[in-house]
Design a protein around this motif. Structure first.
Motif, short mmCIF file in Angstrom:
data_model
loop_
_atom_site.label_atom_id
_atom_site.label_comp_id
_atom_site.label_asym_id
_atom_site.label_seq_id
_atom_site.Cartn_x
_atom_site.Cartn_y
_atom_site.Cartn_z
N ILE A 51 -7.29 4.06 1.39
CA ILE A 51 -8.70 3.77 1.70
C ILE A 51 -9.22 2.64 0.81
O ILE A 51 -9.87 1.70 1.29
CB ILE A 51 -9.55 5.03 1.52
CG1 ILE A 51 -9.19 6.07 2.59
CG2 ILE A 51 -11.03 4.70 1.59
CD1 ILE A 51 -9.82 7.42 2.36
N VAL A 52 -8.93 2.71 -0.47
CA VAL A 52 -9.38 1.67 -1.40
C VAL A 52 -8.76 0.33 -1.04
O VAL A 52 -9.44 -0.71 -1.04
CB VAL A 52 -9.03 2.05 -2.85
CG1 VAL A 52 -9.30 0.89 -3.79
CG2 VAL A 52 -9.83 3.28 -3.28
N ALA A 53 -7.46 0.34 -0.71
CA ALA A 53 -6.79 -0.90 -0.33
C ALA A 53 -7.43 -1.50 0.91
O ALA A 53 -7.61 -2.73 1.00
CB ALA A 53 -5.30 -0.63 -0.10
N ARG A 63 -16.10 -8.81 3.47
CA ARG A 63 -17.48 -8.30 3.57
C ARG A 63 -18.21 -9.00 4.70
O ARG A 63 -18.00 -10.17 4.97
CB ARG A 63 -18.22 -8.55 2.26
CG ARG A 63 -17.76 -7.67 1.13
CD ARG A 63 -18.45 -8.06 -0.16
NE ARG A 63 -18.14 -9.43 -0.53
CZ ARG A 63 -18.71 -10.06 -1.55
NH1 ARG A 63 -19.65 -9.45 -2.26
NH2 ARG A 63 -18.37 -11.31 -1.85
N VAL A 95 0.84 -1.21 0.00
CA VAL A 95 0.00 0.00 0.00
C VAL A 95 0.87 1.25 0.00
O VAL A 95 0.61 2.22 -0.74
CB VAL A 95 -0.95 0.00 1.21
CG1 VAL A 95 -1.69 1.33 1.31
CG2 VAL A 95 -1.95 -1.14 1.11
N ALA A 148 -6.43 8.20 -0.79
CA ALA A 148 -7.46 7.41 -1.47
C ALA A 148 -6.95 6.00 -1.77
O ALA A 148 -7.70 5.02 -1.67
CB ALA A 148 -7.88 8.10 -2.76
N VAL A 149 -5.68 5.89 -2.12
CA VAL A 149 -5.08 4.58 -2.36
C VAL A 149 -5.19 3.71 -1.11
O VAL A 149 -5.58 2.53 -1.17
CB VAL A 149 -3.60 4.71 -2.79
CG1 VAL A 149 -2.91 3.35 -2.77
CG2 VAL A 149 -3.50 5.32 -4.17
N LEU A 194 -10.56 -1.08 1.90
CA LEU A 194 -11.88 -1.60 1.57
C LEU A 194 -11.79 -2.93 0.83
O LEU A 194 -12.58 -3.85 1.06
CB LEU A 194 -12.63 -0.58 0.70
CG LEU A 194 -13.04 0.73 1.38
CD1 LEU A 194 -13.64 1.68 0.38
CD2 LEU A 194 -14.01 0.46 2.53
N VAL A 195 -10.82 -3.05 -0.06
CA VAL A 195 -10.67 -4.29 -0.82
C VAL A 195 -10.21 -5.43 0.08
O VAL A 195 -10.65 -6.57 -0.06
CB VAL A 195 -9.65 -4.08 -1.97
CG1 VAL A 195 -9.30 -5.41 -2.62
CG2 VAL A 195 -10.21 -3.11 -2.99
N THR A 236 -10.67 -5.74 3.36
CA THR A 236 -11.58 -6.07 4.47
C THR A 236 -12.66 -7.02 3.99
O THR A 236 -13.40 -6.71 3.05
CB THR A 236 -12.24 -4.80 5.02
OG1 THR A 236 -11.21 -3.91 5.46
CG2 THR A 236 -13.13 -5.14 6.19
#
Length: 236
Positions: free
Chosen positions: A218-220, A227, A189, A215-216, A222-223, A225
């Motif tokens: 945050i996206v990492a 569901r 990351v 943003a990088v 979310l991906v 984590t």
């Protein structure tokens, strides 16, 4: 900080980190003060920026636009864009501190790169609080003191960037972040964030690369984590 907290090794370590970061960052304030005055900003205006805005990156962005002949609107817009990251920091540190009333306002003002980094780098709640407050207050006092020194000295200092104070502040921040990069995912990351930032710096306004790097991350997150309910569905 209570007596018991003062005897806690984790708290003492957080305090030492906070003091060292505050000194390294505060010294860099002399650069802002000198560059601001050279850019045509008065000493009172320079001090108002450090006391009220209190966000080094945003302050440098503002005087950079002013020095380049940009309009006040452009200067404020650029500074505000870079300062958006502090709102993201606030969402991270607020639940860690759990403050209310006037302390919440004080915490908001002291939420900067350095205080956030020291706070989230601790493993115990008491150390987190101590690290945040010592770093935030220390940087605030020293940054403003050295801003005044730089503003009063002005041209006599030459180009303060040649002194390497920016490198000292950066090195102190890197020392805080480095232990957090032990895991392979954190390293990936960080590498992606650096690559995106480096690619954007030459082509976008100041502040955008920092937001893109955030943003990088945050996206990492979310991906990476899982569901909710994914594990349950698999088991079924």
């Amino acid at each position: 900080m209570t007596g018991a907290e003062g005897r806690d090794p984790a708290v003492r370590s957080a305090v030492r980190q906070g003091v060292s970061v505050a000194v390294a960052t505060g010294l860099y304030g002399v650069s802002f003060g000198a560059l601001s005055v050279v850019a045509g900003v008065s000493v009172p205006q320079t001090m108002a920026l450090s006391l009220l805005l209190f966000s080094g990156g945003s302050q440098f962005a503002l005087i950079g636009v002013v020095a380049a002949g940009g309009s006040p609107v452009a200067a404020v817009a650029t500074s505000t864009l870079l300062g958006v990251r502090n709102a993201l920091y606030g969402a991270v540190v607020a639940p860690l501190l759990g403050v209310r009333g006037w302390r919440r306002l004080a915490a908001a003002h002291l939420t900067i790169d350095e205080s956030t980094a020291v706070a989230v780098g601790q493993r115990e709640p008491a150390a987190t609080r101590a690290g945040f407050w010592v770093t935030g207050a220390g940087v605030f006092v020293l940054w403003n003191a050295f801003t005044l020194l730089g503003a009063l000295a002005g041209d006599a200092l030459g180009d303060p960037r040649a002194w390497g104070l920016d490198a000292a502040a950066g090195a102190a921040f890197l020392a805080l972040v480095w232990p957090r990069l032990a895991a392979r995912r954190a390293q990936v990351v960080a590498a992606l964030a650096v690559a995106v930032t480096a690619a954007l710096i030459p082509v976008v306004p100041a502040g955008v690369p920092v937001l893109a790097a955030a943003a990088v991350a945050i996206v990492a997150g979310l991906v990476a984590t899982p569901r909710a309910g994914a594990g349950t569905g698999a088991a079924a």
